[in-house]
Design an enzyme around this catalytic site. Sequence first.
Site, short mmCIF file in Angstrom:
data_model
loop_
_atom_site.label_atom_id
_atom_site.label_comp_id
_atom_site.label_asym_id
_atom_site.label_seq_id
_atom_site.Cartn_x
_atom_site.Cartn_y
_atom_site.Cartn_z
N CYS A 1 -64.05 -22.73 0.08
CA CYS A 1 -65.05 -23.66 0.05
C CYS A 1 -64.46 -25.15 0.06
CB CYS A 1 -65.99 -23.61 -1.27
SG CYS A 1 -65.39 -23.65 -2.91
N CYS B 1 -61.77 -26.29 -1.93
CA CYS B 1 -60.29 -26.10 -1.64
C CYS B 1 -59.98 -27.27 -0.45
CB CYS B 1 -60.28 -24.83 -1.37
SG CYS B 1 -60.88 -23.46 -2.12
N CYS C 1 -18.18 -20.01 22.06
CA CYS C 1 -18.00 -20.47 20.86
C CYS C 1 -18.74 -20.85 19.56
CB CYS C 1 -16.37 -21.44 20.92
SG CYS C 1 -16.98 -23.28 21.08
N CYS D 1 -20.81 -23.98 19.85
CA CYS D 1 -21.80 -24.12 20.38
C CYS D 1 -23.45 -23.74 19.67
CB CYS D 1 -21.75 -23.19 22.23
SG CYS D 1 -20.53 -24.07 22.92
N ASP E 1 -66.90 -53.06 33.34
CA ASP E 1 -65.80 -53.35 34.81
C ASP E 1 -66.54 -53.67 35.85
OD1 ASP E 1 -63.56 -55.08 35.17
OD2 ASP E 1 -63.00 -52.97 36.28
N ASP F 1 -61.36 -49.59 33.79
CA ASP F 1 -60.15 -48.59 33.95
C ASP F 1 -58.65 -49.41 34.49
OD1 ASP F 1 -61.33 -50.35 36.29
OD2 ASP F 1 -60.43 -48.33 37.74
N ASP G 1 -57.56 -54.36 31.35
CA ASP G 1 -58.98 -54.01 30.31
C ASP G 1 -58.85 -53.65 29.26
OD1 ASP G 1 -61.26 -53.92 32.47
OD2 ASP G 1 -60.78 -52.54 33.04
#
Length: 803
Positions: free
Chosen positions: A17, A20, A85, A88, A499, A698, A702
């Site tokens: 709920c 919680c 080895c 690595c 714009d 865009d 802007d």
Amino acid sequence: MRSELKETNLQITGMTCAACATRIEKGLKKMEGVEQATVNLALEKSSIKYDPAILSEVDFEKKIEALGYGVVKQKAELDITGMTCAACATRIEKGLNKLSGVSTATVNLALEKASIEFNPTEVSVSDIIGKVEKLGYGAHQKADERATEDYREKAIKQQQQKFLFSAILSLPLLWTMVAHFSLTSFLYVPDFLLNPWVQLVLATPVQFIIGKQFYVGAYKALRNGSANMDVLVVMGTSAAYFYSVYQAIVTVNSHHGPHLYFETSAVLITLILLGKLFEAKAKGRSSEAIKKLMGLQAKSAIVVRDGVEKEVPLEEVVISDILLVKPGEKIPVDGEVVEGITAVDESMLTGESLPVDKKQGDVLYGSTINKNGFVKMSATKVGRDTALAQIIKVVEDAQGSKAPIQRLADQISGIFVPIVVGIAIVTFLVWILWVKPGEFTPALEVLIAVLVIACPCALGLATPTSIMAGSGRAAEFGILFKGGEHLEQTQRIDTVVVDKTGTVTHGKPILTDVVLATGQEEASFLSLIGAAEKQSEHPLAQAIVQGIEERSITLGDVQFFEAIPGYGVQATVSGQGVVIGTRKLMQQYDIDIQHILPTMEILEENGKTAMLAAINGQYAGLVAVADTVKDTSKEAIRRLQDMGITVIMMTGDNERTAQAIGQEVGVNHVIAEVLPEGKADEVKKLQATGKNVAMVGDGINDAPALATANIGMAIGTGTDVAMEAADITLIRGDLTSIADAIIMSRKTMRNIKQNLFWAFAYNTLGIPIAAMGLLAPWVAGAAMAFSSVSVVLNALRLQRVKL
């Protein structure tokens, strides 16, 4: 000096709920180094901003587990190649353990395997494989482990099984209860079902096996000094169960039938499980938008490695891979065409139904559809970096965020359960002392009814489910809200500033007019002008060059070039001095242009941008370019005006051209000749008059205005910088999405208010009715179980919104 903040998301299990969610949120916020924490009950997800120098994800997992909840983790087993080895293996292990979202990683050199436990909301298997490959090794996931069952689906299946088990045991008890009513007294009830010990045998598994989850949840909540729905359920059902056990014992040798409430406790638990089951399924539907977006992704790709073609899972594609895409197939990842010509259906990104032609060097977007050509492409973005993955992330972030309107519900849910327990105890005492003195049974029934009906689930789900459904539906229309706060704020917009270039217009001007001075020859004039403008990156310059090149005119050689921002350019071409630009630029060079100004004004009144040109200090002619208006702009602006919204067009272009474009699309208020840094100032001026301003743009220029406005909307076909600064991204690139975004915001907020009203009204009316003894406990249980379901179903109506 504090390090840069980091953000992580964790999927949480065990919440029942709103209390919680509030408790986890408070617990996380108290941790040193946590800047911000939100917990979304509907998504079962937490979002945390923190200082990585102080905390790690493991600390959050431990904290959440200490509060009595779980964190979803995923495991992956990878086959590692290239290790020689132990060094690595150690190197890979260290690299993976440093990866954000990875809890633990172990690498076995002998088996050449890596075992990784990770947070699926933060990191994917492809990210892990990419990290191993960056370290210089190979990694492949086992095929049988690629399909992992969604934990939510698993949880729903478990809930279904519990409900069926509970319903089978509760049905005989419900039968005995229903048969007690005068209207149903004709029902036959076998005598053995009335035996207290038979009822005890039926009710006990429901109470303690099926109901174990409520006891565990209540214990964890109380242990951490708080109370949640589980506490109410446990108190109510335990009171009914243990009182019935007591009655069964004390009336063993009595001739009086005991007052049993085994059916009340069992039926209550069954109904609550049914409600939770419906709620879980409904919540799953509220994230349909994410599932639809994920469903667009390709599942595999054909990769050319070492000259060999092979099909690999999408997760194994890495940057710079060469991929083959056949006609009709989905583009696997974002990339670039290296060979071939085709047309691509990009409607899933742009909304444009017409396919876009692609040739060598053009950009391809993952999940778009290759229509008719065979192409080779180079992968440039994979995994979480692709355009579609970024869209999915924005939608997920928006769905997981909180709107300011939710704060009130959070505050109430945090103190709600203790208040209800207090009301229930007071009600019990009032009944047993004054309403029906000394009668324990009716007082107990009222106590149980008050406890059970008062669950704050509906209150906690009212806002997040609407935001999930609303932002998800908006995404289907190409509108990406970055967060719940932006979804809420958008409804208040009363002024939209757009714009011009690239927003109202296509942003791709074309050369329309060439007017020559007396004695000038067109080919030589354009050869000089084109050569000078080719050095400039300005869109108008590029339009002039393209127009000249289309006329098959050879451009001259450039010896010198200088751009004069805001005015034009000067250059030396084939030994001749060339100046191109505005009236003011001509005046600076003392070039006589008075005779051509009337012609220039006529062109500007027709929406064209005219640029004057001088050669060797003498006026030589002018060129005019025009940016065509998008087909949808006029209708979109009219729609906004019909909604009562003021529309203003703002541009750096000259006054006459701006007014002409404004008149063409129906904008009455035009602000022209605004330099990039002045756009944000214009927005501030509007805000100072009390306007709620949305800025739509865009370009990079802007970005400041987008960030300054109450709501910044970036056209999705624009730059990444603009989209980063904006609160909303309009993927489809036309102005009709502005009105759609505002309408979606208004509808979502109306839906949230409806949910909050009914959630508050339900508890405000339900508790007094239960306290007056007008609700049987099982009826209260049914009402409680379905209150949260009704809220979620109301939110789901947003998924059917038409725009």
